[in-house]
Write a protein that holds these residues in place. Sequence first.
Motif, PDB file in Angstrom:
ATOM      1  N   ALA A   1     -15.742  -3.930  45.002  1.00  0.00           N
ATOM      2  CA  ALA A   1     -16.333  -3.003  44.158  1.00  0.00           C
ATOM      3  C   ALA A   1     -15.368  -1.675  43.907  1.00  0.00           C
ATOM      4  O   ALA A   1     -14.905  -1.238  42.756  1.00  0.00           O
ATOM      5  N   ASN A   2     -15.049  -1.026  45.171  1.00  0.00           N
ATOM      6  CA  ASN A   2     -14.375   0.224  45.076  1.00  0.00           C
ATOM      7  C   ASN A   2     -12.991  -0.085  44.682  1.00  0.00           C
ATOM      8  O   ASN A   2     -12.503   0.649  43.778  1.00  0.00           O
ATOM      9  N   SER A   3     -12.344  -1.034  45.135  1.00  0.00           N
ATOM     10  CA  SER A   3     -10.880  -1.113  44.596  1.00  0.00           C
ATOM     11  C   SER A   3     -10.989  -1.841  43.179  1.00  0.00           C
ATOM     12  O   SER A   3      -9.905  -1.376  42.628  1.00  0.00           O
ATOM     13  N   ARG A   4     -11.843  -2.261  42.672  1.00  0.00           N
ATOM     14  CA  ARG A   4     -12.149  -2.730  41.262  1.00  0.00           C
ATOM     15  C   ARG A   4     -11.790  -1.436  40.377  1.00  0.00           C
ATOM     16  O   ARG A   4     -11.371  -1.477  39.193  1.00  0.00           O
ATOM     17  N   ASP A   5     -13.210  -0.714  40.624  1.00  0.00           N
ATOM     18  CA  ASP A   5     -13.133   0.596  39.861  1.00  0.00           C
ATOM     19  C   ASP A   5     -12.637   1.838  40.242  1.00  0.00           C
ATOM     20  O   ASP A   5     -12.694   2.720  39.511  1.00  0.00           O
ATOM     21  N   GLY A   6     -12.139   1.735  41.358  1.00  0.00           N
ATOM     22  CA  GLY A   6     -11.289   3.052  41.795  1.00  0.00           C
ATOM     23  C   GLY A   6     -12.236   4.256  42.399  1.00  0.00           C
ATOM     24  O   GLY A   6     -11.814   5.181  42.850  1.00  0.00           O
ATOM     25  N   HIS A   7     -13.455   3.909  42.635  1.00  0.00           N
ATOM     26  CA  HIS A   7     -14.303   4.986  43.103  1.00  0.00           C
ATOM     27  C   HIS A   7     -14.142   4.547  44.843  1.00  0.00           C
ATOM     28  O   HIS A   7     -14.508   3.434  45.247  1.00  0.00           O
ATOM     29  N   GLY A   8     -14.120   5.650  45.698  1.00  0.00           N
ATOM     30  CA  GLY A   8     -14.036   5.436  46.998  1.00  0.00           C
ATOM     31  C   GLY A   8     -12.752   4.803  47.348  1.00  0.00           C
ATOM     32  O   GLY A   8     -11.938   4.676  46.467  1.00  0.00           O
ATOM     33  N   VAL A   9     -12.676   4.479  48.644  1.00  0.00           N
ATOM     34  CA  VAL A   9     -11.557   3.773  49.136  1.00  0.00           C
ATOM     35  C   VAL A   9     -11.871   2.194  49.235  1.00  0.00           C
ATOM     36  O   VAL A   9     -13.145   1.924  49.400  1.00  0.00           O
ATOM     37  N   ASP A  10     -11.042   0.961  49.398  1.00  0.00           N
ATOM     38  CA  ASP A  10     -11.161  -0.218  49.570  1.00  0.00           C
ATOM     39  C   ASP A  10     -11.767  -0.540  50.633  1.00  0.00           C
ATOM     40  O   ASP A  10     -11.282   0.140  51.947  1.00  0.00           O
ATOM     41  N   TRP A  11     -12.908  -1.266  50.984  1.00  0.00           N
ATOM     42  CA  TRP A  11     -13.437  -1.829  52.076  1.00  0.00           C
ATOM     43  C   TRP A  11     -12.179  -2.504  52.911  1.00  0.00           C
ATOM     44  O   TRP A  11     -11.673  -3.322  52.414  1.00  0.00           O
TER      45      TRP A  11
ATOM     46  N   GLY B   1     -22.674   6.296  54.631  1.00  0.00           N
ATOM     47  CA  GLY B   1     -21.522   6.758  54.275  1.00  0.00           C
ATOM     48  C   GLY B   1     -21.205   7.873  55.304  1.00  0.00           C
ATOM     49  O   GLY B   1     -21.957   8.066  56.198  1.00  0.00           O
ATOM     50  N   THR B   2     -20.346   8.988  55.096  1.00  0.00           N
ATOM     51  CA  THR B   2     -20.254   9.848  55.984  1.00  0.00           C
ATOM     52  C   THR B   2     -18.965   9.751  56.953  1.00  0.00           C
ATOM     53  O   THR B   2     -18.483  10.616  57.633  1.00  0.00           O
ATOM     54  N   ALA B   3     -18.734   8.498  57.420  1.00  0.00           N
ATOM     55  CA  ALA B   3     -17.652   8.037  58.526  1.00  0.00           C
ATOM     56  C   ALA B   3     -17.335   6.707  58.075  1.00  0.00           C
ATOM     57  O   ALA B   3     -17.056   5.675  58.626  1.00  0.00           O
ATOM     58  N   ARG B   4     -16.756   6.571  56.708  1.00  0.00           N
ATOM     59  CA  ARG B   4     -16.371   5.465  56.365  1.00  0.00           C
ATOM     60  C   ARG B   4     -15.372   4.687  56.855  1.00  0.00           C
ATOM     61  O   ARG B   4     -14.462   5.044  57.292  1.00  0.00           O
ATOM     62  N   MET B   5     -15.313   3.122  56.572  1.00  0.00           N
ATOM     63  CA  MET B   5     -14.356   2.337  57.099  1.00  0.00           C
ATOM     64  C   MET B   5     -13.251   2.323  56.067  1.00  0.00           C
ATOM     65  O   MET B   5     -13.443   2.465  54.692  1.00  0.00           O
ATOM     66  N   GLY B   6     -12.166   1.756  56.408  1.00  0.00           N
ATOM     67  CA  GLY B   6     -11.000   1.780  55.358  1.00  0.00           C
ATOM     68  C   GLY B   6      -9.706   1.479  55.969  1.00  0.00           C
ATOM     69  O   GLY B   6      -9.825   1.389  57.207  1.00  0.00           O
ATOM     70  N   HIS B   7      -8.664   1.034  55.421  1.00  0.00           N
ATOM     71  CA  HIS B   7      -7.514   0.608  55.843  1.00  0.00           C
ATOM     72  C   HIS B   7      -6.550   1.745  56.349  1.00  0.00           C
ATOM     73  O   HIS B   7      -5.999   1.741  57.165  1.00  0.00           O
TER      74      HIS B   7
END
Lengths: 200, 569
Positions: free
Chosen positions: B136-146, B504-510
């Motif tokens: 979802a995040n990568s598709r619509d640009g909110h947040g970072v990609d899982w 949230g508050t310590a999110r995962m990401g690349h």
Amino acid sequence: MKQEQKPGLTRRDALKGAVALLGGTITAAQLGLLRQSIAAVADDAAPRYLDSKQLETVTRIVDIVIPETDTPGAVSAGVPKFIDLLLSEWASTERQKAFIAGLGAIDDRAQQAGADSFIDSDFRDQVELLRSLDREAFADGAPDTFFRGFKKLILFAYFSSKPGATQALRFDPFPGNYEPCLPLGDDDRAWFWLGYSYDL
Amino acid sequence: MTSDDNTVFDAIVVGSGMSGGWAAKELTERGLKVLLLERGRNVTHRVDYPTDGKPPWEMPYGGQVPEAEVARDYPVQKDCYAFSDYTKHFFVNDRENPYETTTGNPFAWIRGYHLGGRSLTWHRQSYRLSDLDFEANSRDGHGVDWPIRYSDIAPWYDHVETFAGISGSRENLPQLPDGKFQPPFQLHCVERAMKKKLEAAFPDRRLIIGRTAHLTAPTAEQTALGRARCMNRLECQRGCRFGAYFSSLSATLPAANRTGNLTTVTDAVVDSLVYDAGSERVTGVQVVDAHTLERRTHRGRLVFLCASTLASTQILLNSRSEQFPNGLANGSGMLGRNLMDHVGGVRATGTVPGFEDTYEKGRRATDLYVPRFRNVDERDERFLRGFGFQGGAYRDDWRRGTGTAGIGEAFKEQLQKPGPWRFGMSGFGEMLPDARNRVWLDSKRKDRWGIPILHIECKLRDNEMAIFDAMASDGKETLEAAGLTDVNVASNIAPPGLMIHEMGTARMGHDPGTSVLNKFNQAHDVSNLFVTDGAAMTSSACQNPSLTYMALTARAAAAAADMLKEGRI
Ligand SMILES: Cc1cc2nc3c(=O)[nH]c(=O)nc-3n(C[C@H](O)[C@H](O)[C@H](O)COP(=O)(O)OP(=O)(O)OC[C@H]3O[C@@H](n4cnc5c(N)ncnc54)[C@H](O)[C@@H]3O)c2cc1C
């Protein structure tokens, strides 16, 4: 405490009430229930929060709202004393005040109709007054009235009591299975459930 | 343990709730010596469920908490639907556990500080996320990609479902993947009739039995742990003597204990983590004794933070050093940011005509679920992401009398009988990650344990409000399509937090520059630190999240144990 000092319905009051409700006839079985109902009030210790006249008023009101029928009524289910306990130990100061004021307002209404107080008025008039309060409370667009909250309290106190939950209703502490789509059957009483929490 | 303990544990797990129980189990089962630290009191399964099985007439006030006590000690917790005199001992005392919010932006932080955490009081609804969510995040640009996709976590969903015991039905829905299910609870015929109508009118709106962490056919493994089949009492949140629903106390902690590798210390409030700049690792944790306020440290080769979303972040923010002046592992500046919950406060109800002659027996331990149907195949112009509904059918009972006119014999007799069939359902909507929704430490105020209190600033914004409106209109439309009459929608927006899915508050990401944790819930900046509770979530989806915390925790524990064995951390 001596018997004479105990507040609550007198036998005569209760009989008077029951006979009025039943339209002047009373069966032996009903008389038996009535005795239990009177005994339940009389056997208890003194009220904790209400004075004896207030308790008598509460007792009469709950008896009219949830009377004895072929199942226990609110009086023999111990509702008056439970309400007294809630007022003394559970209720906030604001609720205590509002309750006393609300009972006072019921007396005022009885006085406007010519009686000394609610409990001193004729049983038929008591029933009529409560009917009016109930109509007013549930009229379209009516503001939150004392009686509406009081009735909520009475229903909670009654149906969550043992006689209310297990005799007026059915209570199933350990269902085991969930069985959907059963025919309602001869015993058509609803199951008792308190819900997760009950907002008084 | 009252003074510094020189034992070096293989792992320290902070928090014994839903995620901490899993961390303890998976790490001990892999042979690690684990210290489990829990800030609250000990709770012994079965023994410390004082209200289990008690009818209201055996409770002092019929299950009601005295009003003055509510006002004094539970002004926040009281808003949780499950809070009552039956359960109050599993909710925190708000007076003793203060936090701040920004004026005008309330946040309901619903907590339970005791062994088992909120795994004791949860509603057991358990749903997988799908790639619709992970992308979802990568598709619509909110947040970072899982940094993970469904295929990464699927085997771990299998793993946790099999052990926990999730009952449910197979539905083949791409947005709600099927799992390893125990037999489902049954639908009522009223619900089956509704389902038929609804699915005929809207083929993409499915009405399915809820997937819930209740045993309907216990496995040998579950029986060996002393767990039994669900009795359909629906009094779960008081604690269940049958161990029929999944909790740390019924399942993960007994499993961890039987390995002989677990040491549990309760009444141990973790204040901060100890960081060693030389090795760039955490070496242990600072603990305050809950009662004596004595401070001590415990040492471990790795640390799993499982104290729950905001508590874990609070611990990290309070772990300051020269290298990390703004909180440990906060090189990205993202620690404390992107707080999410679910959008709630919509409840649609209606009357199901007919079926007067049918009833039911037992209080089914789950309701139904309407999985997300918006933005699944077709793009909805009104909002991004989606929502689901949870609810069920019931016959009105005595409680209907509180809202209707009537007194006396006829009224009483009417209330003794079941009323009309009704159906009610509540919406759970996705909330977008937004860096402005954040928490920080109040530099001036400290709690009784000397820990700076948390300030929470969280707001529902345009997309959340659009979802809220859509839940209301779709709720009505859905119930009408299912054949209901008198459909009514009550919509009173829930303050964030009240859906109790804070995350949230310590999110995962690349990217270590924009996220706190990597794809194994391992801190980008500190290789032997793992955060596996809701803090790790990169987006919120709209499904109840705990099953995902469990799967992420088990997955991270396996990875961490491997890394430790291979000498990589
Ligand atoms: C009434 C209710 C209904 C819910 N229904 C559902 C549902 O149906 N489905 C679903 O998925 N989720 C549901 N949830 C949410 C679910 O309970 C949480 O998502 C889950 O428990 C979170 O797991 P956790 O391990 O992060 O935190 P918790 O289970 O809250 O455990 C955290 C533990 O850490 C301890 N701790 C905190 N701070 C410290 C510290 N500084 N030092 C030491 N220990 C600390 C706490 O005391 C606690 O024991 C519900 C919650 C509630 C209350």
